[in-house]
Enzyme design. Structure first.
Site, PDB file in Angstrom:
ATOM      1  N   ALA A  29     -32.069   6.319 -54.390  1.00  0.00           N
ATOM      2  CA  ALA A  29     -32.080   6.398 -53.089  1.00  0.00           C
ATOM      3  C   ALA A  29     -33.489   6.890 -52.586  1.00  0.00           C
ATOM      4  O   ALA A  29     -33.957   7.468 -53.601  1.00  0.00           O
ATOM      5  CB  ALA A  29     -30.842   7.477 -52.379  1.00  0.00           C
ATOM      6  N   GLY A  33     -28.957   6.205 -56.913  1.00  0.00           N
ATOM      7  CA  GLY A  33     -28.665   4.868 -56.050  1.00  0.00           C
ATOM      8  C   GLY A  33     -28.749   3.459 -56.452  1.00  0.00           C
ATOM      9  O   GLY A  33     -28.064   2.590 -56.372  1.00  0.00           O
ATOM     10  N   GLU A  60     -25.972   3.154 -58.718  1.00  0.00           N
ATOM     11  CA  GLU A  60     -24.627   3.011 -57.835  1.00  0.00           C
ATOM     12  C   GLU A  60     -24.841   1.518 -57.127  1.00  0.00           C
ATOM     13  O   GLU A  60     -23.516   1.179 -56.968  1.00  0.00           O
ATOM     14  CB  GLU A  60     -24.796   4.124 -56.637  1.00  0.00           C
ATOM     15  CG  GLU A  60     -24.380   5.486 -57.254  1.00  0.00           C
ATOM     16  CD  GLU A  60     -24.578   6.618 -56.478  1.00  0.00           C
ATOM     17  OE1 GLU A  60     -26.074   6.944 -56.226  1.00  0.00           O
ATOM     18  OE2 GLU A  60     -23.810   7.311 -56.219  1.00  0.00           O
ATOM     19  N   GLU A 107     -29.028  12.833 -60.057  1.00  0.00           N
ATOM     20  CA  GLU A 107     -28.824  13.501 -58.850  1.00  0.00           C
ATOM     21  C   GLU A 107     -28.841  15.110 -59.036  1.00  0.00           C
ATOM     22  O   GLU A 107     -29.409  15.884 -58.298  1.00  0.00           O
ATOM     23  CB  GLU A 107     -27.705  13.357 -57.931  1.00  0.00           C
ATOM     24  CG  GLU A 107     -27.979  11.786 -57.249  1.00  0.00           C
ATOM     25  CD  GLU A 107     -27.632  10.696 -58.105  1.00  0.00           C
ATOM     26  OE1 GLU A 107     -27.161  10.807 -59.306  1.00  0.00           O
ATOM     27  OE2 GLU A 107     -27.247   9.610 -57.383  1.00  0.00           O
TER      28      GLU A 107
END
Ligand code: HXC
Length: 260
Positions: free
Chosen positions: A68, A111, A114, A134
């Site tokens: 992300a 992300g 993911e 993270e």
């Protein structure tokens, strides 16, 4: 055509396969809100196109996606994250019914890992690196990583990756069951297109039912899942393609499916 003017992705079609390429090279394809909107828009449009039977999602040689977008999130407050329901928009991508093949080269972190796990099957280049780092940012996965990784590779390795933030390479990812195939980086896109093309040549009702049945394995009990599978199996006998597929087998020829 699907060659719309997107800023962070490229979209093209090759016969019955749609290809979405993450294309934010200066940020290693970090997934900001604009990229989310574009991936959802493009994948939803391809999903609605009866001429498309499979989708390939890929990135660059160096990065599928490095996570992300940290810079976009860094200064936000908890109420802002909560009110915006940050990352919830990705759920729309998981509702795409057309099979999505992730072709992962280079970094698939946070992300990025993911997003790859939201796809239906993962093919990795030998250069791929997966991780949920993270924990190094003082947070945890936020796009489903703790749940999909645990389901994909089991508790031991998921805990190892989520708690330490360590990356795994393509060989370890294949051994753990996170990816279905590893190929030389130079062959990655062709391999993904071959897989997608193979799927897109099948009868679409059976493809959609197959995906729904496998996905249900992660959402329900064994008895309920087996029940759903049997009902879907019965329903496919209403298709011309079941008659054609079984006739072609007995006549020792290739099937000519109507619903493609
Ligand atoms: C924003 C990012 C980014 C990211 C890389 N960039 N990853 N920008 N968000 N996730 C930017 C860098 O800031 C840099 O821009 C440019 O991309 C190139 O990256 P470099 O770091 O210079 O490349 P390199 O040295 O080759 O290192 C590659 C890397 C490293 C190991 C992948 O970029 C990295 O560790 N990235 C972050 C990985 C990560 O933590 N991902 C999880 C994010 S959180 P500039 O302009 O500065 O040169 C997440 C889940 C959300 O995804 C949960 C809440 C956080």
């Amino acid at each position: 055509g699907h060659e719309n003017a997107y800023e962070n992705i490229l979209v093209e079609t090759r016969e019955r396969v749609g290809i979405i390429t993450l294309n934010r090279p200066r940020a290693l394809n970090a997934l900001d809100a604009a990229t989310l909107r574009e991936v959802v828009s493009a994948s939803t449009a391809l999903d609605a196109d009866p001429g498309i039977g499979a989708i390939v999602l890929t990135g660059s040689e160096k990065a599928f996606a490095a996570g992300a977008d940290i810079k976009e999130m860094a200064g936000r407050s908890a109420p802002e994250m909560y009110l915006a329901d940050w990352f919830a928009g990705w759920d729309a991508f998981t509702r795409v019914r057309t099979p999505v093949v992730a072709a992962v080269s280079g970094y698939a972190l946070g992300g990025g890992c993911e997003l790859a796990m939201m796809c239906d099957l993962l093919i990795a280049a030998d250069t791929a690196r997966f991780g949920q780092p993270e924990i190094n940012l003082g947070v945890i996965p936020g796009m489903g990583g703790s749940q999909r990784l645990a389901r994909a590779v089991g508790k031991a390795k998921a805990m190892d990756m989520v708690l330490t933030g360590r990356h795994i390479d393509a060989v370890e990812a294949e051994r753990a069951g996170l990816v279905s195939r590893v190929v030389p980086a130079a062959d990655l896109l062709q391999e993904a297109l071959d897989v997608a093309g193979t799927i897109a040549a099948k009868s679409l009702p059976s493809v959609l039912a197959a995906k729904e049945a496998v996905d249900t394995a992660f959402e329900t009990t064994l008895a309920q899942g087996v029940h759903l599978e049997r009902r879907l199996f019965h329903a496919l006998f209403a298709t011309e393609d079941q008659k054609e597929g079984m006739a072609a087998f007995t006549q020792k020829r290739e099937p000519r499916f109507t619903h493609r």
